[in-house]
Each structure stands twice: as C-alpha cells, then as structure tokens.
Design a protein around this motif. Sequence first.
Motif, PDB file in Angstrom:
ATOM      1  N   ASP A  54       7.573 -13.241  -1.652  1.00  0.00           N
ATOM      2  CA  ASP A  54       6.919 -14.522  -1.859  1.00  0.00           C
ATOM      3  C   ASP A  54       6.525 -14.311  -0.699  1.00  0.00           C
ATOM      4  OD1 ASP A  54       5.422 -16.841  -1.194  1.00  0.00           O
ATOM      5  OD2 ASP A  54       6.973 -17.845  -2.169  1.00  0.00           O
ATOM      6  N   LEU A  55       5.212 -14.154  -0.230  1.00  0.00           N
ATOM      7  CA  LEU A  55       4.089 -13.954   0.746  1.00  0.00           C
ATOM      8  C   LEU A  55       4.052 -15.315   1.786  1.00  0.00           C
ATOM      9  CD1 LEU A  55       1.436 -11.482  -0.702  1.00  0.00           C
ATOM     10  CD2 LEU A  55       3.478 -11.091   0.504  1.00  0.00           C
ATOM     11  N   SER A  56       4.244 -16.416   1.485  1.00  0.00           N
ATOM     12  CA  SER A  56       3.999 -17.705   1.666  1.00  0.00           C
ATOM     13  C   SER A  56       5.537 -17.886   3.048  1.00  0.00           C
ATOM     14  CB  SER A  56       3.989 -18.230   0.982  1.00  0.00           C
ATOM     15  OG  SER A  56       4.769 -19.104   0.269  1.00  0.00           O
ATOM     16  N   LYS A  57       6.310 -17.034   2.094  1.00  0.00           N
ATOM     17  CA  LYS A  57       7.523 -17.224   2.842  1.00  0.00           C
ATOM     18  C   LYS A  57       8.553 -16.168   3.803  1.00  0.00           C
ATOM     19  CE  LYS A  57       9.206 -19.773  -0.861  1.00  0.00           C
ATOM     20  NZ  LYS A  57      10.298 -19.780  -2.100  1.00  0.00           N
ATOM     21  N   ALA A  58       9.326 -16.157   5.060  1.00  0.00           N
ATOM     22  CA  ALA A  58       9.715 -15.557   5.675  1.00  0.00           C
ATOM     23  C   ALA A  58      11.132 -14.520   4.805  1.00  0.00           C
ATOM     24  CB  ALA A  58      10.233 -16.366   6.893  1.00  0.00           C
ATOM     25  N   GLU A  59      10.477 -14.429   4.047  1.00  0.00           N
ATOM     26  CA  GLU A  59      11.344 -12.603   3.483  1.00  0.00           C
ATOM     27  C   GLU A  59      10.548 -11.043   2.729  1.00  0.00           C
ATOM     28  OE1 GLU A  59      11.500 -15.666   0.247  1.00  0.00           O
ATOM     29  OE2 GLU A  59      10.050 -13.925  -0.623  1.00  0.00           O
ATOM     30  N   PRO A  60      11.315 -10.083   3.231  1.00  0.00           N
ATOM     31  CA  PRO A  60      11.016  -9.389   2.853  1.00  0.00           C
ATOM     32  C   PRO A  60       9.519  -9.420   1.717  1.00  0.00           C
ATOM     33  CG  PRO A  60      12.978  -8.717   2.901  1.00  0.00           C
ATOM     34  CD  PRO A  60      12.775 -10.502   2.861  1.00  0.00           C
ATOM     35  N   TYR A  61       8.622  -8.294   1.896  1.00  0.00           N
ATOM     36  CA  TYR A  61       8.051  -8.558   0.450  1.00  0.00           C
ATOM     37  C   TYR A  61       6.782  -7.059   0.573  1.00  0.00           C
ATOM     38  CZ  TYR A  61       3.593  -8.436   3.495  1.00  0.00           C
ATOM     39  OH  TYR A  61       2.600  -7.337   4.930  1.00  0.00           O
ATOM     40  N   THR A  62       6.977  -6.484  -1.016  1.00  0.00           N
ATOM     41  CA  THR A  62       5.715  -5.036  -1.072  1.00  0.00           C
ATOM     42  C   THR A  62       5.158  -5.452  -1.707  1.00  0.00           C
ATOM     43  OG1 THR A  62       8.078  -4.305  -1.102  1.00  0.00           O
ATOM     44  CG2 THR A  62       6.719  -3.422  -2.124  1.00  0.00           C
ATOM     45  N   ILE A  63       3.903  -4.795  -1.794  1.00  0.00           N
ATOM     46  CA  ILE A  63       2.382  -5.460  -2.370  1.00  0.00           C
ATOM     47  C   ILE A  63       1.893  -4.632  -2.495  1.00  0.00           C
ATOM     48  CG2 ILE A  63       2.493  -8.003  -1.971  1.00  0.00           C
ATOM     49  CD1 ILE A  63       0.028  -6.977  -0.240  1.00  0.00           C
ATOM     50  N   ARG A  64       1.307  -3.540  -3.531  1.00  0.00           N
ATOM     51  CA  ARG A  64       0.676  -2.546  -3.613  1.00  0.00           C
ATOM     52  C   ARG A  64      -0.959  -3.077  -3.892  1.00  0.00           C
ATOM     53  NH1 ARG A  64       4.172   1.765  -7.778  1.00  0.00           N
ATOM     54  NH2 ARG A  64       5.515   2.210  -6.099  1.00  0.00           N
ATOM     55  N   PHE A  65      -2.163  -2.001  -3.869  1.00  0.00           N
ATOM     56  CA  PHE A  65      -3.320  -1.770  -3.851  1.00  0.00           C
ATOM     57  C   PHE A  65      -4.140  -1.152  -4.428  1.00  0.00           C
ATOM     58  CE2 PHE A  65      -3.690  -5.360  -0.303  1.00  0.00           C
ATOM     59  CZ  PHE A  65      -4.615  -6.250  -0.461  1.00  0.00           C
ATOM     60  N   LYS A  66      -4.533  -0.856  -5.876  1.00  0.00           N
ATOM     61  CA  LYS A  66      -5.481  -0.501  -6.204  1.00  0.00           C
ATOM     62  C   LYS A  66      -6.884  -0.698  -5.742  1.00  0.00           C
ATOM     63  CE  LYS A  66      -4.519   0.717  -9.967  1.00  0.00           C
ATOM     64  NZ  LYS A  66      -4.698   1.079 -11.987  1.00  0.00           N
ATOM     65  N   LEU A  67      -7.136   0.527  -4.902  1.00  0.00           N
ATOM     66  CA  LEU A  67      -8.864   0.290  -4.830  1.00  0.00           C
ATOM     67  C   LEU A  67      -9.467   1.451  -4.927  1.00  0.00           C
ATOM     68  CD1 LEU A  67      -8.582  -0.778  -0.610  1.00  0.00           C
ATOM     69  CD2 LEU A  67      -9.113  -1.972  -2.453  1.00  0.00           C
ATOM     70  N   PRO A  68     -11.264   1.121  -5.353  1.00  0.00           N
ATOM     71  CA  PRO A  68     -12.335   1.683  -6.219  1.00  0.00           C
ATOM     72  C   PRO A  68     -12.305   3.247  -4.172  1.00  0.00           C
ATOM     73  CG  PRO A  68     -13.093  -0.134  -6.061  1.00  0.00           C
ATOM     74  CD  PRO A  68     -11.220  -0.576  -5.408  1.00  0.00           C
ATOM     75  N   ALA A  69     -13.264   4.282  -5.328  1.00  0.00           N
ATOM     76  CA  ALA A  69     -13.681   5.073  -4.425  1.00  0.00           C
ATOM     77  C   ALA A  69     -15.021   4.400  -3.846  1.00  0.00           C
ATOM     78  CB  ALA A  69     -14.636   6.220  -4.992  1.00  0.00           C
ATOM     79  N   GLY A  70     -14.785   4.543  -2.678  1.00  0.00           N
ATOM     80  CA  GLY A  70     -16.102   3.687  -2.095  1.00  0.00           C
ATOM     81  C   GLY A  70     -15.846   2.662  -1.392  1.00  0.00           C
ATOM     82  N   PHE A  71     -14.268   1.599  -1.455  1.00  0.00           N
ATOM     83  CA  PHE A  71     -14.761   0.608  -1.163  1.00  0.00           C
ATOM     84  C   PHE A  71     -13.729   0.456   0.433  1.00  0.00           C
ATOM     85  CE2 PHE A  71     -11.597  -3.140  -0.818  1.00  0.00           C
ATOM     86  CZ  PHE A  71     -12.266  -4.197  -1.453  1.00  0.00           C
ATOM     87  N   THR A  90      -6.818   8.424  -1.269  1.00  0.00           N
ATOM     88  CA  THR A  90      -6.357   8.691   0.641  1.00  0.00           C
ATOM     89  C   THR A  90      -6.931   7.559   0.682  1.00  0.00           C
ATOM     90  OG1 THR A  90      -6.818  10.936  -0.248  1.00  0.00           O
ATOM     91  CG2 THR A  90      -8.065   9.766   2.105  1.00  0.00           C
ATOM     92  N   VAL A  91      -6.213   7.170   1.827  1.00  0.00           N
ATOM     93  CA  VAL A  91      -7.119   5.888   2.633  1.00  0.00           C
ATOM     94  C   VAL A  91      -6.691   6.585   4.092  1.00  0.00           C
ATOM     95  CG1 VAL A  91      -5.688   4.027   3.663  1.00  0.00           C
ATOM     96  CG2 VAL A  91      -5.240   4.638   1.642  1.00  0.00           C
ATOM     97  N   ASP A 128     -10.132   7.199  -6.051  1.00  0.00           N
ATOM     98  CA  ASP A 128      -9.339   5.755  -6.189  1.00  0.00           C
ATOM     99  C   ASP A 128      -8.354   5.925  -5.621  1.00  0.00           C
ATOM    100  OD1 ASP A 128     -11.681   4.609  -7.573  1.00  0.00           O
ATOM    101  OD2 ASP A 128     -11.153   5.603 -10.080  1.00  0.00           O
ATOM    102  N   THR A 129      -7.383   4.861  -5.262  1.00  0.00           N
ATOM    103  CA  THR A 129      -6.409   4.953  -4.129  1.00  0.00           C
ATOM    104  C   THR A 129      -5.542   3.467  -4.861  1.00  0.00           C
ATOM    105  OG1 THR A 129      -7.854   5.663  -2.438  1.00  0.00           O
ATOM    106  CG2 THR A 129      -6.121   5.231  -2.008  1.00  0.00           C
ATOM    107  N   VAL A 130      -4.512   4.068  -4.086  1.00  0.00           N
ATOM    108  CA  VAL A 130      -3.557   3.572  -4.708  1.00  0.00           C
ATOM    109  C   VAL A 130      -2.234   3.258  -3.326  1.00  0.00           C
ATOM    110  CG1 VAL A 130      -1.422   2.635  -5.629  1.00  0.00           C
ATOM    111  CG2 VAL A 130      -2.703   3.623  -7.139  1.00  0.00           C
ATOM    112  N   PHE A 131      -1.914   2.399  -2.358  1.00  0.00           N
ATOM    113  CA  PHE A 131      -1.125   2.407  -1.603  1.00  0.00           C
ATOM    114  C   PHE A 131      -0.015   0.943  -1.625  1.00  0.00           C
ATOM    115  CE2 PHE A 131      -4.990  -0.016   0.314  1.00  0.00           C
ATOM    116  CZ  PHE A 131      -4.659  -0.864   0.710  1.00  0.00           C
TER     117      PHE A 131
END
Length: 158
Positions: A54-71, A90-91, A128-131
């Motif tokens: 939970d991004l609002s709490k003091a705990e570990p998090y894992t998120i993924r982003f998918k961004l298009p080319a040119g972002f 590539t990021v 297009d990139t996923v990280f």
Amino acid sequence: MRIAKIINFLLLTLISVTTTNIFAGPILFKPSDIVFHPAPGFPKGAQIVLLRGDLSKAEPYTIRFKLPAGFTVLSHWHDKDEELTVLSGTVNVGTGDKVDKSASTALPAGGYQVVPAMAHHYVWTTEDTVFQLDGMGPRTTTFVNPKEWAELIKNSNK
C-alpha cells in the motif's frame, strides 16, 4: 536468571510469531494476471500496476510502469530510496533539476538502478518500456517543477 530466561523465551516467541505472520505465504502473479491501468497523475500513455503493498503505508511496495516510446518523466524526487529494474525496452535515466538527454544513461532490459532518497532524477524512453519500482512506503513523489509537470499532463489530454 529465571526471569531473564522467561523474557528471552517470550521475545523469541514474539519474533517467531511476527515473522510467521509477515511471511505467511508467497505473492504470485502469472503474466496474464498483471493488468496495467492508466497511471493517475501522469500524462496520457503512462500505465501502472501495483503488485505489492500500500503506497500510503510504511511497508514494502512493488509497482510496474509501462511507458510508450517518447515518454518523459520530468525531474522529481522521493523521500526514500527507490529501486528500478528494467523488464523490457530501455529506460534512460539521469540526475539533476532538468531533463538532459545528453547526460543520461540508457538502461536496457535487465538494467538496474538504485536512486537514493532526495536525489533529483528523471527518466525517458525511446521505445515502449516496462520497468519495476521497489521501495518502502509511504511513497511520495515531488516534482522539481510541478507547474511544468501539470502542463505536460494537460497537453497530453488534448
């Protein structure tokens, strides 16, 4: 002596119970289970999925982003360390108050970066990139120039 043994026993029991609760079971996702959604607070085209925490709490998090080319994600900072792992594409990463593509480093799939807390940094893509981002919440993001970021969001929705 007996009281010390009782206290040690209770502490070890508490640690054991706490550890058991924290590690009660694995978190598993098959690729087909991971569904990206439009990233709130980002320009059109950015997608996100929260895998853990939970991004609002003091705990570990894992998120993924998918961004298009040119972002481009303009210069920003977080109050805690952030780990970035490139899963595909590539990021391009850099540090400073403004995006400087000539001073960036390209991280291809498999690349990894730790961004220290408070470090001003930015990312941009040419494909297009996923990280994946891992860290400890609560997660905060502060843009160096919030007006410029708001304008980028506004223009992406035209």
